[in-house]
Each structure stands twice: as C-alpha cells, then as structure tokens.
Write a protein that holds these residues in place. Structure first.
Motif, PDB file in Angstrom:
ATOM      1  N   LEU A   1       5.774 -49.856  14.365  1.00  0.00           N
ATOM      2  CA  LEU A   1       5.945 -48.435  14.069  1.00  0.00           C
ATOM      3  C   LEU A   1       4.573 -47.795  13.858  1.00  0.00           C
ATOM      4  O   LEU A   1       3.857 -48.160  12.931  1.00  0.00           O
ATOM      5  CB  LEU A   1       6.801 -48.230  12.823  1.00  0.00           C
ATOM      6  N   SER A   2       4.231 -46.852  14.729  1.00  0.00           N
ATOM      7  CA  SER A   2       2.904 -46.250  14.657  1.00  0.00           C
ATOM      8  C   SER A   2       2.979 -44.752  14.936  1.00  0.00           C
ATOM      9  O   SER A   2       3.897 -44.254  15.586  1.00  0.00           O
ATOM     10  CB  SER A   2       1.949 -46.921  15.652  1.00  0.00           C
ATOM     11  N   PHE A   3       1.975 -44.056  14.437  1.00  0.00           N
ATOM     12  CA  PHE A   3       1.790 -42.622  14.655  1.00  0.00           C
ATOM     13  C   PHE A   3       0.422 -42.429  15.286  1.00  0.00           C
ATOM     14  O   PHE A   3      -0.571 -43.041  14.854  1.00  0.00           O
ATOM     15  CB  PHE A   3       1.898 -41.860  13.340  1.00  0.00           C
ATOM     16  N   SER A   4       0.370 -41.599  16.306  1.00  0.00           N
ATOM     17  CA  SER A   4      -0.874 -41.470  17.069  1.00  0.00           C
ATOM     18  C   SER A   4      -1.108 -40.013  17.446  1.00  0.00           C
ATOM     19  O   SER A   4      -0.152 -39.252  17.668  1.00  0.00           O
ATOM     20  CB  SER A   4      -0.815 -42.339  18.332  1.00  0.00           C
ATOM     21  N   GLY A   5      -2.363 -39.644  17.531  1.00  0.00           N
ATOM     22  CA  GLY A   5      -2.719 -38.295  17.953  1.00  0.00           C
ATOM     23  C   GLY A   5      -4.121 -38.253  18.512  1.00  0.00           C
ATOM     24  O   GLY A   5      -4.951 -39.119  18.218  1.00  0.00           O
ATOM     25  N   SER A   6      -4.390 -37.251  19.329  1.00  0.00           N
ATOM     26  CA  SER A   6      -5.743 -37.050  19.852  1.00  0.00           C
ATOM     27  C   SER A   6      -5.942 -35.584  20.210  1.00  0.00           C
ATOM     28  O   SER A   6      -4.989 -34.887  20.592  1.00  0.00           O
ATOM     29  CB  SER A   6      -6.014 -37.927  21.082  1.00  0.00           C
ATOM     30  N   VAL A   7      -7.175 -35.134  20.052  1.00  0.00           N
ATOM     31  CA  VAL A   7      -7.554 -33.767  20.425  1.00  0.00           C
ATOM     32  C   VAL A   7      -8.765 -33.837  21.340  1.00  0.00           C
ATOM     33  O   VAL A   7      -9.553 -34.789  21.282  1.00  0.00           O
ATOM     34  CB  VAL A   7      -7.878 -32.902  19.193  1.00  0.00           C
ATOM     35  N   ARG A   8      -8.889 -32.834  22.185  1.00  0.00           N
ATOM     36  CA  ARG A   8     -10.021 -32.742  23.102  1.00  0.00           C
ATOM     37  C   ARG A   8     -10.664 -31.364  23.007  1.00  0.00           C
ATOM     38  O   ARG A   8      -9.960 -30.360  22.850  1.00  0.00           O
ATOM     39  CB  ARG A   8      -9.588 -32.981  24.551  1.00  0.00           C
ATOM     40  N   MET A   9     -11.981 -31.359  23.130  1.00  0.00           N
ATOM     41  CA  MET A   9     -12.729 -30.105  23.180  1.00  0.00           C
ATOM     42  C   MET A   9     -13.592 -30.105  24.439  1.00  0.00           C
ATOM     43  O   MET A   9     -14.567 -30.847  24.532  1.00  0.00           O
ATOM     44  CB  MET A   9     -13.616 -29.951  21.952  1.00  0.00           C
ATOM     45  N   PRO A  10     -13.223 -29.309  25.451  1.00  0.00           N
ATOM     46  CA  PRO A  10     -14.056 -29.234  26.650  1.00  0.00           C
ATOM     47  C   PRO A  10     -15.385 -28.552  26.342  1.00  0.00           C
ATOM     48  O   PRO A  10     -15.440 -27.578  25.587  1.00  0.00           O
ATOM     49  CB  PRO A  10     -13.211 -28.411  27.621  1.00  0.00           C
ATOM     50  N   LEU A  11     -16.455 -29.073  26.925  1.00  0.00           N
ATOM     51  CA  LEU A  11     -17.791 -28.548  26.671  1.00  0.00           C
ATOM     52  C   LEU A  11     -18.458 -27.980  27.914  1.00  0.00           C
ATOM     53  O   LEU A  11     -19.265 -27.055  27.805  1.00  0.00           O
ATOM     54  CB  LEU A  11     -18.677 -29.655  26.069  1.00  0.00           C
ATOM     55  N   ALA A  12     -18.172 -28.518  29.073  1.00  0.00           N
ATOM     56  CA  ALA A  12     -18.807 -28.045  30.298  1.00  0.00           C
ATOM     57  C   ALA A  12     -17.923 -28.399  31.482  1.00  0.00           C
ATOM     58  O   ALA A  12     -17.085 -29.302  31.407  1.00  0.00           O
ATOM     59  CB  ALA A  12     -20.195 -28.668  30.457  1.00  0.00           C
ATOM     60  N   GLY A  13     -18.115 -27.676  32.588  1.00  0.00           N
ATOM     61  CA  GLY A  13     -17.367 -27.965  33.796  1.00  0.00           C
ATOM     62  C   GLY A  13     -16.828 -26.705  34.445  1.00  0.00           C
ATOM     63  O   GLY A  13     -17.055 -25.585  33.974  1.00  0.00           O
ATOM     64  N   ASN A  14     -16.083 -26.907  35.537  1.00  0.00           N
ATOM     65  CA  ASN A  14     -15.540 -25.772  36.280  1.00  0.00           C
ATOM     66  C   ASN A  14     -14.044 -25.897  36.550  1.00  0.00           C
ATOM     67  O   ASN A  14     -13.516 -25.212  37.430  1.00  0.00           O
ATOM     68  CB  ASN A  14     -16.297 -25.601  37.605  1.00  0.00           C
ATOM     69  N   LEU A  15     -13.349 -26.766  35.828  1.00  0.00           N
ATOM     70  CA  LEU A  15     -11.893 -26.832  35.984  1.00  0.00           C
ATOM     71  C   LEU A  15     -11.231 -25.516  35.612  1.00  0.00           C
ATOM     72  O   LEU A  15     -10.189 -25.157  36.181  1.00  0.00           O
ATOM     73  CB  LEU A  15     -11.322 -27.952  35.101  1.00  0.00           C
ATOM     74  N   ASP A  16     -11.827 -24.796  34.672  1.00  0.00           N
ATOM     75  CA  ASP A  16     -11.202 -23.559  34.189  1.00  0.00           C
ATOM     76  C   ASP A  16     -11.532 -22.352  35.055  1.00  0.00           C
ATOM     77  O   ASP A  16     -11.206 -21.217  34.685  1.00  0.00           O
ATOM     78  CB  ASP A  16     -11.621 -23.283  32.749  1.00  0.00           C
ATOM     79  N   THR A  17     -12.180 -22.560  36.209  1.00  0.00           N
ATOM     80  CA  THR A  17     -12.500 -21.439  37.102  1.00  0.00           C
ATOM     81  C   THR A  17     -11.583 -21.402  38.322  1.00  0.00           C
ATOM     82  O   THR A  17     -11.864 -20.710  39.295  1.00  0.00           O
ATOM     83  CB  THR A  17     -13.964 -21.516  37.559  1.00  0.00           C
ATOM     84  N   VAL A  18     -10.493 -22.176  38.285  1.00  0.00           N
ATOM     85  CA  VAL A  18      -9.552 -22.204  39.406  1.00  0.00           C
ATOM     86  C   VAL A  18      -8.934 -20.819  39.587  1.00  0.00           C
ATOM     87  O   VAL A  18      -8.458 -20.213  38.622  1.00  0.00           O
ATOM     88  CB  VAL A  18      -8.450 -23.254  39.167  1.00  0.00           C
ATOM     89  N   THR A  19      -8.951 -20.319  40.826  1.00  0.00           N
ATOM     90  CA  THR A  19      -8.387 -18.992  41.120  1.00  0.00           C
ATOM     91  C   THR A  19      -7.120 -19.069  41.963  1.00  0.00           C
ATOM     92  O   THR A  19      -6.395 -18.086  42.078  1.00  0.00           O
ATOM     93  CB  THR A  19      -9.419 -18.118  41.851  1.00  0.00           C
ATOM     94  N   ARG A  20      -6.843 -20.225  42.564  1.00  0.00           N
ATOM     95  CA  ARG A  20      -5.657 -20.370  43.408  1.00  0.00           C
ATOM     96  C   ARG A  20      -4.401 -20.336  42.534  1.00  0.00           C
ATOM     97  O   ARG A  20      -4.317 -20.984  41.498  1.00  0.00           O
ATOM     98  CB  ARG A  20      -5.701 -21.683  44.188  1.00  0.00           C
ATOM     99  N   VAL A  21      -3.413 -19.564  42.988  1.00  0.00           N
ATOM    100  CA  VAL A  21      -2.143 -19.437  42.267  1.00  0.00           C
ATOM    101  C   VAL A  21      -1.104 -20.301  42.965  1.00  0.00           C
ATOM    102  O   VAL A  21      -1.003 -20.290  44.199  1.00  0.00           O
ATOM    103  CB  VAL A  21      -1.685 -17.968  42.223  1.00  0.00           C
TER     104      VAL A  21
END
Length: 413
Positions: A173-193
């Motif tokens: 029996l376990s509990f698990s979690g993780s968080v991420r903080m993006p720092l650099a890159g171009n994944l968030d510049t996607v324009t295609r819908v």
C-alpha cells in the motif's frame, strides 16, 4: 564493539544489534532490509533493490553480506526480492557454493545452476524488520520531453525540473505523487489545431503544454498484492497521468519459471483540465485490455494487447522489443482498431519505435534509472492507451526466473 556483537549466541548477544549490522551492510551495498527470519540452518531476508539494473546483482550482493555476517552454522540463504513491500521472487543460495565458486572462471553460471528460484511468500508483520514500514522516498532532478515530425518544427522539446515522492504505508500500500516545472523548450509554441473527428484524447497534447505551468503529473493511492499462487493484483486511484485521472485495476498471471504471462486491466478515467492541476473536463471513458507477454529466444520480447482504447475504439496492439544484456532496449509497435484510416487522419494508424538507455551506461555508477523515448510519426487519437505507473508485468518481470538467468552474469559483481 557493540556492532561486532552479531557473532554472539542469541542468548548472550543482542538480536537487535545483529539486525542493525545486517541492515547497515546491506545499505552500503544499495539494498534496503525489509524482513528477516531464521529457520534452523536457513536465514530468510527480504530486500528492496533501489540500485542495480539487474536483480541478479542485488541477490549476489545480499548473499555475500549474509555470508560475512551470519553465524557459521547457517548453511543457506533465502533472499526475497521485494518492491514496495511486495515480494516478487525468492532465490535460495547455499553458503558452501559461494565459497566454492568464488574464484571459479565460470562461477556465475554454475552458481545459477545450483540456486533455487521460487515464488516468495507474502511478508508478515512478525517478520518485518524494525523501521521497515512506513517507508518514505523522494526524488528530484531534470526531465526531458520531446516531440518529432511536426511540419512546423520537426523537433520540439521541453526540459525542466521534477520532484516526486513515494510513501509506502505498509507492504503493498503506497501513495505517490510528482510535480514538474518546465524551464525551457518549444513544446508550448504548437500552433496546429487538432482536426480529429474522434474524441480528442491525445491530439490536444499541445494545449496541455501551452496552458500549464507547474504540473501535477500524478497523485495516486496504490495497492499491489498477491491474491493467489502465480497471481498479482493492482488497484490504483487518483490522477493517473498527465491527461487522465480515475481508477485502474489489473490482474496478472505470471508463473515464476514461465516465459508466458497473461493479464487483464480495467480503467474508468476522466480527462484532466489543460492546466494539469486538480480539475477535470467533461470527457470520461471506460477502457480495458487483455494482454499476453512472451519472452522469445534471442533476447526478443513480444506483447499483444487487445481491448478498448481511450477514444472508445476497439482493436489490438503488437509490440516487439530487442533487449540487450547491458540494459539497452529498442523496439517497435503498431495498433489497428475499428477506426478507419480516413477517420484516424494523418498517419492512418498508431505506430512508433521506442528506445531505452540505462543511465548507468552514461554515469558509470549503478542505478535502475533509464532514459526512455517513444518516437511516433504523428500522435493522433485512435489506438491511444492510458499510461499507468507500475503495470504489473513490468513491476514483476525483472525478478522472475527468465530475467534472473539473463542477468546472472552480474551475480558476482
């Protein structure tokens, strides 16, 4: 002098100090002592391997620690490989074989021929070592995520920092979690819908990158147990992955000496908000698969999954991987469902190749961490499957007889 009391008789020595010496020496080898028991001339222990890519190397290190710390009348060691408090297999090593084969040129293989691999019994409270549970672990480090073959930018990437934690309350029996903080890159510049005519279960991945900052990657409660001989079960609840949260349940049949394993999984999930925090969207779906896994000759491995996918489509996925003894893995997969090629859209059906590189190959230090990458020509909605941590086949496989045999060359390292 206090630590040296491990070699005194039980009636004059201190069992707690004997246990402390064993725990300390196992810790120095990168192993965590979970359980300890003695029956006559046999000592049984359970260890968690958080260090070595091959479980056989962990067994070898544990056996040598036992040979150096246990009383002379102890003749055999039963070493159970444990993960999250769940015993996966047990290896019996005769103490005399360790001494006899220590300098044998073919000692590794001969030691495996003399070892006995069997199913490990569940851990009971009376056998757990002091302080074994609850257990808390955390991890922090960088991450890298990539996307390929976007016509506007053939290579998109994101790098950042990740923080994760695991709290095992009691065995299984376990509990698990993780968080991420993006720092650099171009994944968030996607324009295609996305122009998908199917429910947009994966093709909106660009919006998740664009509309999120600090991300809650997963937050789950998980229970893994053994309902019967050769059987493992898992139930996971919470935010299961970046895009979905809900409930996942799985059952796996995997005999200790078998090349074949068969499992089934059922999930009911809801799509998460694009900010990857605590909210959900309206889309929900029930999915499930029957899976068969087989170790083929020549270090090849095949997997077939048949069932319902995230977009509500039905079909099957075939995967074939080549696994090398040094930990590298390369493979390919494809999925065909009842979604027609025209409805699927660009690419016609889901397919790709995947790579795994052991981090120890890059750093020169033992670690179980690997760098993995899936390369798809295009990510669409047909044939999309849920990503769940600790699927039972991957959770158990490294400690089964076939994998122990493949990695036994590292037993004496």
């Amino acid at each position: 002098m206090a630590l040296a009391s491990w070699n005194l008789d039980d009636d004059t020595g201190r069992p707690a100090q004997k246990q402390a010496v064993l725990r300390q020496q196992l810790n120095e080898q990168g192993l965590r002592l979970v359980s300890l028991e003695r029956h006559g001339e046999t000592v049984s222990i359970g260890v968690e391997n958080g260090t070595y890519g091959q479980a056989a190397q962990a067994v070898g290190r544990a056996a040598r620690v036992l040979a150096n710390t246990q009383e002379p009348e102890v003749e055999a060691f039963d070493i159970a490989i444990v993960s999250n408090g769940v015993p996966l297999s047990s290896v019996r090593i005769n103490r005399a074989d360790l001494y006899e084969l220590e300098y044998d040129p073919d000692g590794a293989w001969r030691s495996f021929a003399r070892a006995e691999v069997s199913n490990a019994v569940p851990l009971f409270e009376g056998h757990l070592t002091e302080g074994a549970f609850p257990d808390f672990k955390y991890r922090i480090g960088p991450y890298f995520q990539a996307s390929f073959f976007d016509p506007d930018s053939p290579l998109r990437y994101e790098i950042g920092a990740t923080l994760g934690a695991d709290y095992t309350l009691r065995p299984g029996l376990s509990f698990s979690g993780s968080v991420r903080m993006p720092l650099a890159g171009n994944l968030d510049t996607v324009t295609r819908v996305s122009n998908s005519v199917l429910p947009k279960v994966r093709s909106n991945w660009g919006r998740y990158a664009k509309e999120s900052d600090l991300r809650l990657e997963h937050l789950t409660a998980e229970h893994i147990w053994q309902p019967g001989r050769d059987l493992y079960a898992r139930a996971t609840f919470g935010y299961l992955e970046t895009m979905y949260g809900g409930l996942s349940a799985e059952l796996l049949w995997f005999p200790i000496n078998s090349r074949l394993a068969v499992g089934g999984e059922l999930n009911y999930v809801k799509q998460r908000d694009f900010d990857v925090l605590f909210g959900f969207q309206d889309y929900s779906v029930a999915t499930g698969h029957i899976s068969a896994y087989y170790d083929l000759p020549g270090d090849y491995h095949a997997q077939v999954d048949v069932g319902r996918y995230l977009a509500g489509d039905y079909g099957a996925t075939l995967s074939v991987d080549r696994e090398f003894n040094n930990g590298f893995k390369v493979g390919a997969f494809f999925t065909l469902t009842d979604v027609g090629f025209s409805d699927f859209g660009e690419g016609s059906f889901d397919k790709g190749i995947r790579l795994e590189i052991p981090v120890s190959w890059l750093t020169g230090r033992p670690t179980r961490n690997k760098l993995g990458q899936v390369i798809r020509p295009v990510l669409r909605d047909g044939g999309a499957r849920l990503n769940v941590r600790n699927r039972l086949y991957g959770f158990t496989r490294n400690a089964r007889s076939q994998q122990l045999a493949k990695g036994w060359g590292r037993f004496l390292r």
